[in-house]
Design a protein around this motif. Sequence first.
Motif, short mmCIF file in Angstrom:
data_model
loop_
_atom_site.label_atom_id
_atom_site.label_comp_id
_atom_site.label_asym_id
_atom_site.label_seq_id
_atom_site.Cartn_x
_atom_site.Cartn_y
_atom_site.Cartn_z
N UNK A 287 -5.54 13.94 -5.48
CA UNK A 287 -4.84 14.11 -6.76
C UNK A 287 -4.07 12.84 -7.10
N UNK A 288 -3.41 12.24 -6.10
CA UNK A 288 -2.66 11.00 -6.35
C UNK A 288 -3.58 9.85 -6.75
N UNK A 289 -4.74 9.75 -6.10
CA UNK A 289 -5.71 8.71 -6.47
C UNK A 289 -6.20 8.95 -7.89
N UNK B 50 -17.75 2.13 -13.92
CA UNK B 50 -16.37 1.94 -14.37
C UNK B 50 -15.47 3.02 -13.80
N UNK B 51 -15.95 4.26 -13.77
CA UNK B 51 -15.15 5.36 -13.21
C UNK B 51 -14.94 5.14 -11.71
N UNK B 52 -15.99 4.75 -11.01
CA UNK B 52 -15.85 4.48 -9.57
C UNK B 52 -14.88 3.32 -9.34
N UNK B 53 -14.97 2.30 -10.16
CA UNK B 53 -14.04 1.17 -10.05
C UNK B 53 -12.61 1.63 -10.28
N UNK B 54 -12.40 2.47 -11.29
CA UNK B 54 -11.06 3.00 -11.54
C UNK B 54 -10.55 3.81 -10.36
N UNK B 55 -11.40 4.61 -9.75
CA UNK B 55 -10.99 5.40 -8.59
C UNK B 55 -10.65 4.50 -7.39
N UNK C 46 -9.66 1.33 -7.58
CA UNK C 46 -8.41 0.64 -7.93
C UNK C 46 -7.23 1.60 -7.79
N UNK C 47 -7.41 2.85 -8.18
CA UNK C 47 -6.36 3.85 -8.01
C UNK C 47 -6.01 4.07 -6.54
N UNK C 48 -7.03 4.07 -5.67
CA UNK C 48 -6.80 4.21 -4.24
C UNK C 48 -6.06 2.99 -3.68
N UNK C 49 -6.48 1.80 -4.10
CA UNK C 49 -5.80 0.58 -3.64
C UNK C 49 -4.35 0.58 -4.11
N UNK C 50 -4.13 0.99 -5.36
CA UNK C 50 -2.77 1.05 -5.90
C UNK C 50 -1.92 2.05 -5.11
N UNK C 51 -2.51 3.17 -4.72
CA UNK C 51 -1.79 4.15 -3.90
C UNK C 51 -1.41 3.60 -2.54
N UNK C 52 -2.33 2.88 -1.91
CA UNK C 52 -2.04 2.28 -0.60
C UNK C 52 -0.95 1.22 -0.72
N UNK C 53 -1.05 0.38 -1.74
CA UNK C 53 -0.03 -0.66 -1.96
C UNK C 53 1.33 -0.02 -2.22
N UNK C 54 1.35 1.05 -3.03
CA UNK C 54 2.61 1.73 -3.30
C UNK C 54 3.18 2.41 -2.07
N UNK C 55 2.33 2.87 -1.18
CA UNK C 55 2.81 3.56 0.02
C UNK C 55 3.30 2.59 1.10
N UNK C 56 2.68 1.41 1.18
CA UNK C 56 3.01 0.50 2.29
C UNK C 56 3.94 -0.63 1.87
N UNK C 57 3.62 -1.30 0.79
CA UNK C 57 4.36 -2.52 0.43
C UNK C 57 5.55 -2.25 -0.49
#
Length: 126
Positions: A6-8, A35-40, A42-53
Motif C-alpha cells: 500500500x505504501x509503495x 510507465x506503471x512499472x517504472x512508477x511502482x 520509483x515508489x519502492x525506491x522512494x519508500x526505501x530512501x524515506x525509511x533509511x536516509x
Amino acid sequence: MQNILIKVLVNAVAIWVATAVIPGVEVSGDSTGRTIVTLLVVGAIFGVVNAIIKPVVKLFSFPFYILTLGLFAFVVNALMLELVAWLSDQLSISFTIDDFFWSAIGAAVVVTFVSMVLNLVLPDSD
C-alpha cells in the motif's frame, strides 16, 4: 506485507500526480505498462530512501525544522526526491527531475499532500 505494498502504491500515485502537475519531473516508459512499472519501482525506491536516509537527514536538520516551523520538511522531501532521481539514473530507470528549486520542491509539495490524502483515505492494515 500488505502495508508495504500500500505504501509503495501510495508513493507511486503521488509521484505520478507530481509528474502530471509539475513541469520538469518525468517518468517515462515505452508503453503504459512500462510507465506503471517504472512508477511502482520509483515508489519502492522512494519508500526505501524515506525509511533509511530521511530519518538521519531529519535528525541533523532539526534546527531548521524549528526555525522554519516545519516548512523545511519540503526541502528535505525535495532532497529525497533528488536522491531517488539519482539512484534511478544509476539503475537505468527513467525518472528525472530537471532542477532543484522549482521542480524538486514543487514535486515534494505535491507528493507530500497527495500521500497525506491517500494515507487518510486508505485503511491502515497494522
